[in-house]
Structures are given as C-alpha cells and as structure tokens.
Design an enzyme around this catalytic site. Structure first.
Site, PDB file in Angstrom:
ATOM      1  N   TYR A  11       0.831  -1.217   0.000  1.00  0.00           N
ATOM      2  CA  TYR A  11       0.000   0.000   0.000  1.00  0.00           C
ATOM      3  C   TYR A  11       0.865   1.267   0.000  1.00  0.00           C
ATOM      4  CZ  TYR A  11      -2.965   3.609   2.186  1.00  0.00           C
ATOM      5  OH  TYR A  11      -3.610   4.777   2.502  1.00  0.00           O
ATOM      6  N   ALA A  76       9.191  -3.447   3.530  1.00  0.00           N
ATOM      7  CA  ALA A  76       8.794  -4.854   3.463  1.00  0.00           C
ATOM      8  C   ALA A  76       8.648  -5.443   4.863  1.00  0.00           C
ATOM      9  CB  ALA A  76       9.836  -5.636   2.663  1.00  0.00           C
ATOM     10  N   ALA A  77       7.440  -5.353   5.418  1.00  0.00           N
ATOM     11  CA  ALA A  77       7.226  -5.866   6.771  1.00  0.00           C
ATOM     12  C   ALA A  77       5.752  -6.191   6.964  1.00  0.00           C
ATOM     13  CB  ALA A  77       7.658  -4.820   7.795  1.00  0.00           C
ATOM     14  N   TYR A  78       5.473  -7.020   7.963  1.00  0.00           N
ATOM     15  CA  TYR A  78       4.077  -7.266   8.352  1.00  0.00           C
ATOM     16  C   TYR A  78       3.657  -6.166   9.322  1.00  0.00           C
ATOM     17  CZ  TYR A  78       4.664 -11.933   6.320  1.00  0.00           C
ATOM     18  OH  TYR A  78       4.900 -12.977   5.483  1.00  0.00           O
ATOM     19  N   THR A 119       6.970   3.084  13.346  1.00  0.00           N
ATOM     20  CA  THR A 119       5.545   3.253  13.628  1.00  0.00           C
ATOM     21  C   THR A 119       5.290   3.919  14.975  1.00  0.00           C
ATOM     22  OG1 THR A 119       3.528   1.997  14.159  1.00  0.00           O
ATOM     23  CG2 THR A 119       5.594   0.837  14.443  1.00  0.00           C
ATOM     24  N   TYR A 143       4.068  -6.279  17.126  1.00  0.00           N
ATOM     25  CA  TYR A 143       4.325  -5.487  15.916  1.00  0.00           C
ATOM     26  C   TYR A 143       5.208  -4.276  16.269  1.00  0.00           C
ATOM     27  CZ  TYR A 143       3.568  -1.873  12.448  1.00  0.00           C
ATOM     28  OH  TYR A 143       3.779  -0.863  11.553  1.00  0.00           O
ATOM     29  N   ARG A 223      -7.157   9.335  16.355  1.00  0.00           N
ATOM     30  CA  ARG A 223      -5.955   9.002  15.603  1.00  0.00           C
ATOM     31  C   ARG A 223      -5.571  10.151  14.684  1.00  0.00           C
ATOM     32  NH1 ARG A 223      -5.878   5.926  18.988  1.00  0.00           N
ATOM     33  NH2 ARG A 223      -5.843   3.657  19.002  1.00  0.00           N
TER      34      ARG A 223
END
Ligand code: UDP
Length: 333
Positions: A11, A76-78, A119, A143, A223
C-alpha cells in the site's frame, strides 16, 4: 542515482514508487515478495524483482545488477497489531530478522543509506500528547516491538558499520493516489477507513466502532491520519538528508491533528454522500485512547510540508480508489 524500494508493491510502497517515478529523476528498483503486495500496484517505469529480502543470494543479485543503488527505502514488513499478538514469532522473523539479513548484505555491498518504516506503535501508551520523537518507546504489542528492535539494530549497525538510517514513525496512513489508480487493498482488511468505505459501497453491512468509553471527547479513539503521498515525500527528503551526510535519526510522520473514529465516520458520510450504517462494539485489545504526532521535527529538519492537510481530502482520495476498484486489484496480482 538509484533507489531500491523494498516492499514497493504494498500500500505505502506503491505510492512511494509512483511518487519517485513522477517527481524525481531517480532510477527506481523495486523488490517485493508479493505475499501481501500487488504487482499491478507497481508503476511500470520501475524495475521489478519478485523475491524475499531475507533471501541473501537474491538480494546480492539485485544489488549486483543495480550498482547505481546508493539508498534503500524499506517497507517490506508485516503490520497488523492483532495478528502480531497471535503470531509474534512471524513478526520477529519477518520484520526483525529480515532487517538483520538485509543489513548484512547492505554492509557487504557497501550501500550505506537506509530509510525505514517505523511506527507510532513503538511508543505504546503515550504519557503525553502530542507524541515527540524523544518520548519513551514502550510497545504494547509484538508489531511495535519488532519495529523498535529494528530501530535499535540500525543504531548499532550505524556505530559498527557506518550504515546511516532514518526511521520514519508513521501514524495512521489513509488515502490513495487522487486519480484512483492505486490504493489500499489488504486481505483481510482491518483498517478503519477502508472498512468505512466498504460499508459505503455496500460490500459490508455495518461499521463496528470498537469502543465508545475511551478517555476522549466523544469516547471513541482519536488518531492522526496521514496520506501516503505525504509519507512518500518525507522518504524522498529523508534520502536527500542521508545523501548529504547527516546523522542517523528518527522522525514522526503525522498531520498533528486528531480525528475520533466517529469524526471519521461523519466525514466519510459527507464525502461519499452515503448513509454508512454504524454500531458500537466492544473495545479492540491494544488500542491506546489517543495517538497524535508532534511532527515539527520532520517539518523543520527535512522541510516536510504535507499536502493532504484536510481529512475530507484524504477520504475523497481513498473513495476515488475504492469506488473505481470495488474488488481492489482483484486477480491482477
Ligand atoms: N476501528 C474500528 N472499527 C473497525 C476498524 C478499526 O472502530 O472496523 C478503530 C480501531 O479500534 C482504532 C481506529 O479505528 O481506534 C484505527 O484503527 P486501524 O486498524 O485503522 O489503525 P491502527 O490505529 O490500529 O493503526
């Protein structure tokens, strides 16, 4: 000069690639495993490789075939909090161990600049608002922990090998390329705005709002929403910052304005003109009351100027994508 985008079919990564192709002179090389990404999301002007960043022989080949790459942008990560609670090792393996494998190869081939997606989840439950980069980082889910570990690994790799990094701590990413040609397509979808818009489309019956007893003005979580084009522009500035020889550091990326889940629902009703049925549901584990970024460091140091500074504009761009692609990328993997 050339940039290697890891996770460029996802995304945020696909918006990054599009922005690099359309607003810079960079050669753009993309790596994506296509486990969660979509080949159709990658701007055709980029050079595409399908593979896993933890496959070191594969990555050696990518660097060897593109010796002009001097900077890596790593998406590139979950990234699903709830999944990470059930499958923490999946996150520590793919995200954290994946970073170790990547840095080993970068060190070997002498590529010394990396901009990486971190994040707001690294902060856990913040003690004060808005959140500053220097505030304590105490993640409350695997995460966030996997991303904090990646930041720490980079810190020590900078000291030992001189690999310079910028960690960009994203808040809530929402919106799509305004012409609706690329956008968000997760399976399963768990994020608020795409779910709200799927209800607007009639693909879901009702929006469930997870909790209305939080310590916020209307009781629903607050948020800070940021558009993927604005994120992409911050990455371009971060690559420039590293190429100029500046020190490794971290920046928050958010709009610095908070919207409650109910305000997002109201804005989506306004933008789409649809009714969007909604009901209250129990809290989702792991959601802090409020997350709002202090983003003045990115504005002052990088010169970042987010263009999507209005929630209706962000939602309208997401709606352009969802309404023209009701099945997302469909089978156009
Ligand atoms: N949320 C909700 N209903 C949904 C999906 C999300 O009420 O179907 C809420 C969620 O509890 C949180 C906010 O929307 O308060 C943003 O959640 P999202 O998963 O989009 O992003 P996160 O904050 O987890 O990164």
């Amino acid at each position: 000069m050339a940039v290697l985008v890891l996770g460029g079919a996802g995304y945020i990564g696909s918006h990054m690639v599009d922005r690099l192709v359309n607003t810079t002179d960079e050669k753009v090389v993309v790596v994506d495993s296509l486990v969660t990404g979509h080949r159709a999301a990658v701007n055709p002007a980029a050079k595409f490789y399908q593979g896993d960043i933890a496959d070191q022989d594969f990555m050696r080949t990518v660097f060897k075939e593109n010796p002009d790459v001097d900077a890596v942008i790593h998406f590139a990560a979950y990234s699903l909090v709830a999944e990470s609670m059930k499958k923490p090792l999946k996150y520590f393996d793919n995200n954290t161990a994946g970073m170790v494998k990547l840095l080993e190869v970068m060190n070997e081939v002498g590529v010394k600049n990396i901009v990486f997606s971190s994040t707001a989840a690294t902060y856990g439950i913040p003690e004060k608002m808005p959140i500053r980069e220097t505030d304590p980082q105490k993640p409350i889910n695997p995460y966030g922990e996997s991303k904090l570990m990646m930041e720490k690994i980079m810190h020590w790799s900078d000291l030992a090998y001189g690999i310079k990094f910028v960690a960009l701590r994203y808040f809530n990413v929402a919106g799509a390329k305004p012409d609706g040609s690329i956008g968000e397509d997760h399976n399963p979808e768990t994020h608020l705005l795409p779910i709200v818009l799927q209800v607007a489309q009639g693909k879901r019956d009702v929006l469930k709002i997870f909790g209305n007893d939080y310590n916020t003005p209307d009781g629903t979580n607050v948020r800070d929403y940021v558009h993927p084009y604005d994120l992409a522009d911050a990455h371009i500035l971060a690559v420039k910052y590293l190429r100029e020889g500046n020190e490794s550091t971290a920046f928050n990326l958010g709009s610095s304005t908070g919207f409650s889940n109910l305000q997002i629902l109201e804005a989506a009703r306004r933008v789409t003109g649809k009714e969007i049925p909604a009901e209250m549901a129990p809290r989702r584990p792991g959601d802090p009351d409020t997350l709002i970024a202090a983003s003045d460091k990115a504005r002052n140091v990088l010169g970042w100027k987010p263009q999507f500074d209005n929630i209706d504009k962000i939602i309208a761009s997401a709606w352009a994508w969802h309404s023209s692609h009701p099945e997302g990328y469909g089978d156009r993997k």
